[in-house]
Design an enzyme around this catalytic site. Structure first.
Site, PDB file in Angstrom:
ATOM      1  N   MET A  76      42.800  38.235  30.339  1.00  0.00           N
ATOM      2  CA  MET A  76      44.067  38.529  31.021  1.00  0.00           C
ATOM      3  C   MET A  76      44.046  38.216  32.514  1.00  0.00           C
ATOM      4  O   MET A  76      44.996  38.532  33.227  1.00  0.00           O
ATOM      5  CB  MET A  76      44.465  39.994  30.806  1.00  0.00           C
ATOM      6  N   CYS A  77      42.997  37.596  33.004  1.00  0.00           N
ATOM      7  CA  CYS A  77      42.926  37.220  34.420  1.00  0.00           C
ATOM      8  C   CYS A  77      43.751  35.965  34.681  1.00  0.00           C
ATOM      9  O   CYS A  77      43.745  35.032  33.889  1.00  0.00           O
ATOM     10  CB  CYS A  77      41.480  36.957  34.839  1.00  0.00           C
ATOM     11  N   HIS A  78      44.432  35.980  35.810  1.00  0.00           N
ATOM     12  CA  HIS A  78      45.188  34.809  36.234  1.00  0.00           C
ATOM     13  C   HIS A  78      44.252  33.824  36.933  1.00  0.00           C
ATOM     14  O   HIS A  78      43.391  34.253  37.705  1.00  0.00           O
ATOM     15  CB  HIS A  78      46.284  35.206  37.227  1.00  0.00           C
ATOM     16  N   MET A 113      38.226  41.193  39.763  1.00  0.00           N
ATOM     17  CA  MET A 113      37.517  40.665  38.593  1.00  0.00           C
ATOM     18  C   MET A 113      36.622  39.495  38.983  1.00  0.00           C
ATOM     19  O   MET A 113      35.532  39.327  38.435  1.00  0.00           O
ATOM     20  CB  MET A 113      38.498  40.259  37.495  1.00  0.00           C
ATOM     21  N   GLU A 114      37.057  38.701  39.932  1.00  0.00           N
ATOM     22  CA  GLU A 114      36.239  37.579  40.382  1.00  0.00           C
ATOM     23  C   GLU A 114      34.975  38.071  41.079  1.00  0.00           C
ATOM     24  O   GLU A 114      33.892  37.519  40.870  1.00  0.00           O
ATOM     25  CB  GLU A 114      37.057  36.667  41.308  1.00  0.00           C
ATOM     26  N   ASP A 128      17.752  35.521  33.693  1.00  0.00           N
ATOM     27  CA  ASP A 128      17.452  34.286  32.962  1.00  0.00           C
ATOM     28  C   ASP A 128      16.271  33.533  33.572  1.00  0.00           C
ATOM     29  O   ASP A 128      15.402  33.043  32.853  1.00  0.00           O
ATOM     30  CB  ASP A 128      18.679  33.379  32.929  1.00  0.00           C
TER      31      ASP A 128
END
Length: 162
Positions: A76-78, A113-114, A128
């Site tokens: 749902m992120c733009h 969110m970013e 990793d």
């Protein structure tokens, strides 16, 4: 916390929020994460003796890339025009790398969110690159530290154990 959830349509199905009427503002978000590892792993990171290369440099680039790709992995992120990403490390501990990701934009929706995606990708990249020698590493917590701009106003976390 009485705000209505905005990501549902009239049929109670997921939707991407319409931000076309929102005002353009300068926005910034800072997120935090950390990776706890063995003292030997940390020592090898600092000495540049991890076989995959310079762990923090690679992780820094991964964080920047992740911030730019957030809309591709969080449904749902733009997709937004990011104007800046900065990844900072504190590797002064014997067994922990602290991560701070700052993301900026001038737009109609925020960059929380970013920033969280960037911090997470940095931590995952460290894991990793070092997992061959230390599978017991622990990632987190990962959380939003601050955010500025937008209709909902500024946010600053009071405190969080790091």
């Amino acid at each position: 916390m009485d705000e209505q959830l905005t990501h549902f349509n009239e049929q109670n199905r997921a939707k991407m929020v319409d931000v076309s009427e929102k005002a353009v503002t300068k926005r910034e978000a800072v997120a935090f994460s950390k990776v706890v590892m063995s003292k030997e792993t940390m020592s090898r990171i600092k000495e540049g003796k991890i076989s995959k290369g310079d762990v923090l440099s690679v992780a820094q680039v991964a964080g920047i890339m992740a911030a730019k790709k957030t809309a591709e992995i969080i449904p749902m992120c733009h997709p937004i025009p990011i104007t800046g990403v900065d990844i900072q490390f504190d590797d002064s501990s014997e067994d922990t790398v602290l991560i701070e990701a700052t993301v900026k934009t001038t737009g109609v929706t925020g960059v929380e969110m970013e920033a969280l995606t960037a911090a997470s990708a940095v931590a995952l990249t460290i894991y990793d690159m070092c997992k061959a020698m230390d599978k017991a590493m622990v990632i987190g917590p990962t959380y939003l530290v601050t955010k500025t701009g937008g209709k909902s106003g500024d946010f600053s976390r009071e405190s969080m154990e790091s």
